[in-house]
Design an enzyme around this catalytic site. Structure first.
Site, PDB file in Angstrom:
ATOM      1  N   ASP A  13       0.822  -1.212   0.000  1.00  0.00           N
ATOM      2  CA  ASP A  13       0.000   0.000   0.000  1.00  0.00           C
ATOM      3  C   ASP A  13       0.854   1.259   0.000  1.00  0.00           C
ATOM      4  OD1 ASP A  13      -2.226  -1.559   0.219  1.00  0.00           O
ATOM      5  OD2 ASP A  13      -2.862  -0.805   2.170  1.00  0.00           O
ATOM      6  N   HIS A 156       3.548  -2.252   3.310  1.00  0.00           N
ATOM      7  CA  HIS A 156       3.561  -0.851   2.893  1.00  0.00           C
ATOM      8  C   HIS A 156       4.888  -0.495   2.246  1.00  0.00           C
ATOM      9  CE1 HIS A 156       0.248  -0.928   5.792  1.00  0.00           C
ATOM     10  NE2 HIS A 156      -0.206   0.164   5.198  1.00  0.00           N
TER      11      HIS A 156
END
Length: 208
Positions: A13, A156
Site C-alpha cells: 500500500d 507498505h
C-alpha cells in the site's frame, strides 16, 4: 483449483514512490516473483510513472487504494466514488488498465463504501509495518507466523519504510523454502477458482 502448489500473495500500500517502491521491486526482481501494488492516486506523478511501468514489466498488478488516503468509512457516496474514479483514471492513463481490486485506507469500512465501490475489497495479514517502532525482526516473525495457503499479505511501500524492505530479504527466501509460490492478488483468486465479487466481504485469505 490448481493442485500441488501452495500459493500466496504479497501486496503493498501507499506508493508509488521512487525510493522504497523501487527497493521492493529490486527484491521482487531478484527472486523472480510478482506482487500487487495498491496505489494512492495523488502519488502518481511524472517521476513515479516509470516505477508503475516497471511494476507491470515485472508481472505485478496495480490496484486502487484511493486518491488521498482518507478515512472513507465516514464519507458520502459521491466523495467515495470520486476518490476511486480519480485513482482508476490516473492508473488507466499510464497502464491502459482499470484496477480490479480495492483496499480501503485504514480498512475503514461502511455500508455506503460497499455500496459505492464496485470492486472486491482486499485486506490481508499485516506485520504492523506502518509503525516505525515495530522492528525488522518483529515484522519477519509476524509475516512468517501468519503464512498459510491462500494468504494475502498487507505491506507498505511508504517512502522511507526500509524495515519492511529488510524484512522481505528474509521473508521471501524463507517462504520459498517452505514451498510457497508467490502470485498476484488477481492470480490468487483465479488459481483457487474463487470468485472475489462477494457483496460486503473484505478478503485476507482467498480460502476463507
Amino acid at each position: 483449483m490448481s493442485v500441488g502448489k501452495k500459493y500466496l500473495a504479497l501486496s503493498f500500500d501507499d506508493g508509488p514512490n521512487c525510493t522504497t517502491t523501487v527497493q521492493d521491486l529490486d527484491l521482487l526482481e531478484k527472486f523472480g516473483i510478482p506482487a500487487s501494488f495498491f496505489l494512492i492516486g495523488q502519488n502518481i506523478s511524472p517521476q513515479s510513472v516509470p516505477v508503475i511501468k516497471r511494476q507491470l514489466e515485472l508481472g505485478c498488478t496495480v490496484e486502487c487504494h484511493s486518491w488521498t488516503h482518507p478515512h472513507m468509512g465516514s464519507m458520502g457516496a459521491d466523495e467515495i466514488k470520486s476518490e476511486v474514479l480519480r485513482t482508476d483514471e490516473a492508473i488507466f492513463a499510464h497502464t491502459g488498465r482499470i484496477p480490479e481490486f480495492f483496499r480501503p485506507p485504514y480498512i475503514d469500512l461502511s455500508e455506503t463504501l460497499f455500496n459505492s465501490v464496485d470492486k472486491p475489497f482486499i485486506c490481508g495479514a499485516d506485520c504492523q509495518d506502518w509503525e516505525d517502532s515495530v522492528s525488522c525482526d518483529e515484522r519477519v516473525r509476524m509475516i512468517l507466523d501468519s503464512a498459510r495457503e491462500g494468504q494475502i499479505f498487507l505491506l507498505h511501500d511508504t517512502e522511507g519504510n526500509s524495515k519492511t524492505v529488510e524484512a522481505l530479504k528474509q521473508v521471501i527466501p524463507a517462504l520459498l523454502d517452505r514451498g510457497f509460490t508467490f502470485v498476484t492478488v488477481p492470480e490468487l483468486f483465479k488459481l483457487y477458482g474463487v470468485n472475489p465479487h462477494v457483496r460486503g466481504k473484505i478478503w485476507s485469505n482467498v480460502l476463507d
